[in-house]
Design a protein around this motif. Structure first.
Motif, PDB file in Angstrom:
ATOM      1  N   ILE A   1       0.896  -1.159  -0.013  1.00 43.02           N
ATOM      2  CA  ILE A   1      -0.068  -0.280  -0.122  1.00 43.02           C
ATOM      3  C   ILE A   1       0.809   1.130  -0.052  1.00 43.02           C
ATOM      4  O   ILE A   1       0.792   2.093  -0.783  1.00 43.02           O
ATOM      5  N   GLY A   2       1.859   1.202   0.784  1.00 42.89           N
ATOM      6  CA  GLY A   2       2.839   2.386   0.743  1.00 42.89           C
ATOM      7  C   GLY A   2       3.535   2.617  -0.549  1.00 42.89           C
ATOM      8  O   GLY A   2       3.455   3.784  -1.048  1.00 42.89           O
ATOM      9  N   HIS A   3       4.005   1.543  -1.126  1.00 37.98           N
ATOM     10  CA  HIS A   3       4.502   1.583  -2.348  1.00 37.98           C
ATOM     11  C   HIS A   3       3.507   2.167  -3.424  1.00 37.98           C
ATOM     12  O   HIS A   3       3.810   3.248  -4.360  1.00 37.98           O
ATOM     13  N   LEU A   4       2.412   1.729  -3.336  1.00 43.48           N
ATOM     14  CA  LEU A   4       1.287   2.161  -4.423  1.00 43.48           C
ATOM     15  C   LEU A   4       0.853   3.682  -4.093  1.00 43.48           C
ATOM     16  O   LEU A   4       0.618   4.525  -5.174  1.00 43.48           O
ATOM     17  N   VAL A   5       0.957   4.031  -2.915  1.00 43.16           N
ATOM     18  CA  VAL A   5       0.761   5.458  -2.420  1.00 43.16           C
ATOM     19  C   VAL A   5       1.743   6.395  -3.111  1.00 43.16           C
ATOM     20  O   VAL A   5       1.405   7.438  -3.576  1.00 43.16           O
ATOM     21  N   THR A   6       2.864   6.195  -2.955  1.00 42.90           N
ATOM     22  CA  THR A   6       3.948   6.900  -3.492  1.00 42.90           C
ATOM     23  C   THR A   6       3.856   6.945  -4.979  1.00 42.90           C
ATOM     24  O   THR A   6       3.870   7.965  -5.559  1.00 42.90           O
ATOM     25  N   GLN A   7       3.614   5.892  -5.645  1.00 40.24           N
ATOM     26  CA  GLN A   7       3.299   5.846  -6.903  1.00 40.24           C
ATOM     27  C   GLN A   7       2.217   6.797  -7.443  1.00 40.24           C
ATOM     28  O   GLN A   7       2.569   7.639  -8.363  1.00 40.24           O
ATOM     29  N   LYS A   8       1.305   6.643  -6.511  1.00 41.77           N
ATOM     30  CA  LYS A   8       0.029   7.568  -7.135  1.00 41.77           C
ATOM     31  C   LYS A   8       0.456   8.928  -6.979  1.00 41.77           C
ATOM     32  O   LYS A   8       0.147   9.967  -7.681  1.00 41.77           O
ATOM     33  N   ARG A   9       1.279   9.250  -5.918  1.00 42.57           N
ATOM     34  CA  ARG A   9       1.547  10.947  -5.413  1.00 42.57           C
ATOM     35  C   ARG A   9       2.242  11.251  -6.536  1.00 42.57           C
ATOM     36  O   ARG A   9       2.284  12.470  -7.139  1.00 42.57           O
ATOM     37  N   LEU A  10       3.252  10.465  -7.240  1.00 47.97           N
ATOM     38  CA  LEU A  10       4.122  10.711  -8.038  1.00 47.97           C
ATOM     39  C   LEU A  10       3.651  10.508  -9.548  1.00 47.97           C
ATOM     40  O   LEU A  10       4.512  10.609 -10.571  1.00 47.97           O
ATOM     41  N   LYS A  11       2.246  10.210  -9.795  1.00 48.22           N
ATOM     42  CA  LYS A  11       1.685  10.005 -10.938  1.00 48.22           C
ATOM     43  C   LYS A  11       2.283   9.037 -11.968  1.00 48.22           C
ATOM     44  O   LYS A  11       2.353   9.051 -13.028  1.00 48.22           O
ATOM     45  N   LEU A  12       2.830   7.775 -11.134  1.00 46.46           N
ATOM     46  CA  LEU A  12       3.485   6.693 -11.870  1.00 46.46           C
ATOM     47  C   LEU A  12       2.340   5.543 -11.889  1.00 46.46           C
ATOM     48  O   LEU A  12       1.767   5.394 -11.155  1.00 46.46           O
ATOM     49  N   SER A  13       2.704   4.910 -12.878  1.00 53.43           N
ATOM     50  CA  SER A  13       1.499   3.629 -13.111  1.00 53.43           C
ATOM     51  C   SER A  13       1.995   2.660 -12.017  1.00 53.43           C
ATOM     52  O   SER A  13       3.018   2.450 -11.521  1.00 53.43           O
ATOM     53  N   PRO A  14       0.850   1.928 -11.485  1.00 56.15           N
ATOM     54  CA  PRO A  14       0.896   1.148 -10.310  1.00 56.15           C
ATOM     55  C   PRO A  14       1.651  -0.273 -10.548  1.00 56.15           C
ATOM     56  O   PRO A  14       1.459  -0.995 -11.615  1.00 56.15           O
ATOM     57  N   THR A  15       2.623  -0.392  -9.565  1.00 55.74           N
ATOM     58  CA  THR A  15       3.405  -1.628  -9.582  1.00 55.74           C
ATOM     59  C   THR A  15       3.304  -2.452  -8.281  1.00 55.74           C
ATOM     60  O   THR A  15       3.164  -1.518  -7.290  1.00 55.74           O
ATOM     61  N   LEU A  16       3.492  -3.825  -8.362  1.00 60.11           N
ATOM     62  CA  LEU A  16       3.825  -4.318  -6.836  1.00 60.11           C
ATOM     63  C   LEU A  16       4.973  -5.119  -6.868  1.00 60.11           C
ATOM     64  O   LEU A  16       5.105  -5.889  -7.765  1.00 60.11           O
TER      65      LEU A  16
END
Length: 181
Positions: free
Chosen positions: A117-132
């Motif tokens: 979740i933390g990883h995805l939140v950071t990606q969303k904030r940076l407008k990056l496509s989601p990865t896991l």
């Protein structure tokens, strides 16, 4: 794709355990996991545990990640994190050395989901496509992850758009891995 991912993960884990047996004459050993409860532990020394993979007994999905992020997570990711409890395993893909991440226990599974979740939140904030993420590399800035849009496995530099495709999907990636013990 979930079934194929689970089969490929179990096959790699078997190759890893066989390589460990051949090199050390025992089940895999970990100093990092010493003192951390797990159903995988079969014995301990003064500073390490010997482990073997065990069936996953928690909820077999990462729905808390989906709910927190309001996304649908690629089915292979559910299978990757919920096929088994095991220790992290060293591996190589070509010239890339990595540590394949695994869930060690039900408590660890909760921690892993919080980190996803933390990883995805950071990606969303940076407008990056989601990865896991599924593996770490020597550089703390790089990880191996699964693109949640395409299902491709890639090496990515955290917080950037730098991504290199490694495999078309998770089962293909896992099948290509060579154990490093």
């Amino acid at each position: 794709m979930e079934k194929e991912t689970a089969q490929a993960l179990k096959a790699f884990t078997e190759r890893y355990c066989d390589a460990w047996h051949a090199a050390h004459g025992s089940w895999p050993q970990s100093e990092d996991l010493y003192g951390v409860p797990s159903p995988c532990i079969i014995s301990s020394t003064d500073d390490a545990v010997f482990w073997q993979p065990q069936p996953f007994t928690a909820q077999q999905n990462v729905h808390p990640v989906e709910q927190a992020m309001e996304i649908v997570v690629q089915p292979p990711i559910h299978a990757f994190y919920t096929t088994q409890f095991a220790g992290d395993m060293g591996a190589r893909l070509g010239d890339i050395s990595l540590t394949l991440l695994q869930t060690w226990s039900e408590a660890d599974f909760v921690r892993v989901q919080e980190n996803l979740i933390g990883h995805l939140v950071t990606q969303k904030r940076l407008k990056l496509s989601p990865t896991l993420f599924i593996a770490t590399l020597e550089s703390e800035l790089d990880v191996i992850s699964v693109c949640n849009l395409s299902g491709e496995v890639m090496q990515e530099t955290l917080g950037t758009r730098k991504r290199t495709r490694l495999a078309s999907d998770l089962p293909d990636f896992l099948t290509q891995l060579q154990p490093v013990v």
